[in-house]
Design an enzyme around this catalytic site. Structure first.
Site, short mmCIF file in Angstrom:
data_model
loop_
_atom_site.label_atom_id
_atom_site.label_comp_id
_atom_site.label_asym_id
_atom_site.label_seq_id
_atom_site.Cartn_x
_atom_site.Cartn_y
_atom_site.Cartn_z
N ARG A 27 30.19 0.50 -44.76
CA ARG A 27 30.42 -0.75 -45.16
C ARG A 27 31.42 -0.42 -46.81
NH1 ARG A 27 26.38 -4.58 -42.85
NH2 ARG A 27 26.70 -6.46 -43.96
N ARG A 81 22.20 -19.41 -36.61
CA ARG A 81 21.79 -18.18 -35.98
C ARG A 81 20.05 -18.07 -35.92
NH1 ARG A 81 23.90 -12.47 -37.79
NH2 ARG A 81 23.26 -13.41 -39.95
N LYS A 103 28.79 -8.74 -34.35
CA LYS A 103 28.51 -7.32 -34.14
C LYS A 103 27.22 -7.11 -33.45
CE LYS A 103 28.60 -6.40 -38.50
NZ LYS A 103 29.03 -7.94 -39.19
N ARG A 158 28.03 -12.84 -49.55
CA ARG A 158 28.21 -11.74 -48.51
C ARG A 158 29.72 -11.61 -47.89
NH1 ARG A 158 23.73 -13.77 -44.48
NH2 ARG A 158 24.62 -12.16 -42.83
N ARG A 190 16.92 -15.71 -40.50
CA ARG A 190 16.99 -14.62 -41.60
C ARG A 190 17.12 -15.33 -43.01
NH1 ARG A 190 21.60 -10.28 -39.85
NH2 ARG A 190 22.15 -10.70 -42.15
P1 AP5 Z 1 25.67 -12.11 -34.87
O1 AP5 Z 1 26.08 -11.22 -33.86
O2 AP5 Z 1 24.62 -11.95 -35.41
O3 AP5 Z 1 26.83 -11.51 -36.10
P2 AP5 Z 1 26.92 -9.97 -37.03
O4 AP5 Z 1 28.36 -9.48 -37.09
O5 AP5 Z 1 25.97 -9.22 -36.62
O6 AP5 Z 1 26.54 -10.71 -38.53
P3 AP5 Z 1 25.28 -10.33 -39.62
O7 AP5 Z 1 25.07 -11.58 -40.51
O8 AP5 Z 1 24.32 -9.63 -38.81
O9 AP5 Z 1 26.25 -9.10 -40.26
P4 AP5 Z 1 26.05 -8.83 -41.64
O10 AP5 Z 1 26.81 -7.60 -41.81
O11 AP5 Z 1 25.97 -9.69 -42.89
O12 AP5 Z 1 24.28 -8.60 -41.58
P5 AP5 Z 1 23.62 -7.24 -41.64
O13 AP5 Z 1 22.33 -7.43 -41.16
O14 AP5 Z 1 24.38 -6.06 -41.22
O15 AP5 Z 1 26.43 -13.42 -34.87
C1 AP5 Z 1 26.23 -14.26 -35.78
C2 AP5 Z 1 26.01 -15.76 -35.03
O16 AP5 Z 1 27.30 -16.17 -34.37
C3 AP5 Z 1 25.01 -15.55 -33.93
O17 AP5 Z 1 24.22 -16.99 -34.20
C4 AP5 Z 1 25.44 -15.68 -32.77
O18 AP5 Z 1 25.01 -16.07 -31.82
C5 AP5 Z 1 26.89 -16.20 -32.82
N1 AP5 Z 1 28.25 -15.89 -32.28
C6 AP5 Z 1 28.44 -14.30 -32.02
N2 AP5 Z 1 29.72 -14.14 -31.41
C7 AP5 Z 1 30.03 -15.61 -31.39
C8 AP5 Z 1 31.17 -16.01 -30.63
N3 AP5 Z 1 32.20 -15.17 -30.24
N4 AP5 Z 1 31.26 -17.33 -30.68
C9 AP5 Z 1 30.44 -18.44 -31.12
N5 AP5 Z 1 29.36 -17.65 -31.85
C10 AP5 Z 1 29.16 -16.34 -31.88
O19 AP5 Z 1 23.35 -6.84 -43.38
C11 AP5 Z 1 22.37 -7.91 -43.85
C12 AP5 Z 1 22.34 -7.13 -45.60
O20 AP5 Z 1 21.80 -5.91 -45.62
C13 AP5 Z 1 23.51 -7.20 -46.18
O21 AP5 Z 1 24.10 -8.35 -46.85
C14 AP5 Z 1 23.52 -6.00 -47.16
O22 AP5 Z 1 22.87 -6.55 -48.46
C15 AP5 Z 1 22.54 -5.24 -46.40
N6 AP5 Z 1 23.26 -4.13 -45.55
C16 AP5 Z 1 23.16 -3.95 -44.48
N7 AP5 Z 1 23.94 -2.86 -43.90
C17 AP5 Z 1 24.45 -2.35 -45.30
C18 AP5 Z 1 25.41 -1.25 -45.63
N8 AP5 Z 1 25.76 -0.39 -44.75
N9 AP5 Z 1 25.56 -0.89 -47.02
C19 AP5 Z 1 25.02 -1.91 -47.99
N10 AP5 Z 1 24.37 -3.06 -47.71
C20 AP5 Z 1 23.97 -3.20 -46.37
MG MG Z 2 24.12 -8.24 -37.05
#
Ligand code: AP5
Ligand code: MG
Ligand code: ZN
Length: 230
Positions: free
Chosen positions: A110, A144, A35, A189, A178
């Site tokens: 989410r 990552r 994402k 997660r 992270r």
């Molecule tokens: P990346 O693009 O970083 O993936 P992402 O989908 O953004 O993954 P996140 O880990 O950020 O998602 P998340 O939902 O767990 O975390 P968030 O910060 O939202 O890509 C990942 C890796 O893969 C990178 O190294 C990239 O280079 C690589 N990659 C990408 N595309 C690729 C491809 N096609 N092929 C190969 N490699 C690839 O949330 C964190 C925490 O915050 C949650 O756990 C929760 O505690 C809290 N939180 C956040 N939002 C909410 C909400 N709305 N409600 C409740 N809690 C929340």
């Molecule tokens: Mg992200």
């Protein structure tokens, strides 16, 4: 509002009308789906600012605000932060001037409660789900690293910076891992995703605004599929 009709991807031409100007886009998918990686292109294509609840919570945590203190334990454990906190955060963010023509939500909503709250305050024209099998997620997340200055996302193997340790986007040399990017937390997660977030796919399918793209291919190909949707 949320009832905007969208044909499935397969039946739409690449030249179908663009996403409605004032409406928002949701990037949906499991942790590590890509994402954050795809968000930059979408921002460029649409002019809508990226609103990542994860990035906002990490910024609050780094700044030591009361919101950050409240969210810390949940994030470190890999659990979802309570809906009331997230919804309050989004309500405030959407009052900012740059949100006037809609935003790109990354990692929000989410839960069904978050989606219901969102439907009261903003119009969503399309939900783009990046689909990646669980088996790919751990290697993506454990490799990552992100730029501490601009939050650009990289990967040790799949997407390294051109110059080691230096951000391709902004030139800063401040790479970070992270705190929640470890194998144990990723499993929690993923389980939170399957039990609390995945049911939202049907919620949006019923509203005809859900489009899935194959996230299990290289970054550029995923980007092209998303561009075709938009
Ligand atoms: P990346 O693009 O970083 O993936 P992402 O989908 O953004 O993954 P996140 O880990 O950020 O998602 P998340 O939902 O767990 O975390 P968030 O910060 O939202 O890509 C990942 C890796 O893969 C990178 O190294 C990239 O280079 C690589 N990659 C990408 N595309 C690729 C491809 N096609 N092929 C190969 N490699 C690839 O949330 C964190 C925490 O915050 C949650 O756990 C929760 O505690 C809290 N939180 C956040 N939002 C909410 C909400 N709305 N409600 C409740 N809690 C929340
Ligand atoms: Mg992200
Ligand atoms: Zn940077």
């Amino acid at each position: 509002m949320n009832g905007a009709r969208r044909a499935p991807l397969s039946s739409r031409s690449l030249h179908s009308s663009p996403v409605h100007m004032a409406s928002s886009i949701v990037l949906f998918g499991p942790p590590g789906a890509g994402k954050g990686t795809q968000a930059g292109n979408i921002v460029e294509m649409t002019g809508k600012p990226q609103v990542s609840t994860g990035d906002m919570l990490r910024a609050a945590l780094a700044a030591g605000t009361s919101l950050g203190v409240e969210a810390k334990g949940f994030m470190e454990a890999g659990q979802l932060v309570p809906d009331s906190i997230i919804i309050g955060l989004i309500e405030e963010r959407l009052k900012e001037a740059d949100a006037e023509n809609g935003v790109l939500f990354d990692g929000f909503p989410r839960t069904i409660a978050q989606a219901e709250a969102l439907s009261q305050i903003a119009e969503v024209s399309v939900v783009i789900a990046i689909e990646v099998p669980d088996g790919r997620i751990v290697e993506r997340i454990c490799g990552r690293y992100t730029c501490g200055a601009c939050a650009a996302v990289y990967h040790d193997t799949f997407n390294p910076t051109a110059n080691p340790g230096v951000c391709d986007q902004c030139g800063h040399a401040e790479m970070k891992r992270r705190a929640d990017d470890n194998e144990d937390t990723v499993r929690t997660r993923l389980s939170a995703y399957h039990t609390q977030t995945a049911p939202l796919a049907d919620w949006y399918r019923q509203r005809d605004i859900f489009v899935a793209v194959n996230g299990d291919q290289d970054i550029a190909k995923v980007g092209s599929e998303i561009a075709a949707v938009l």
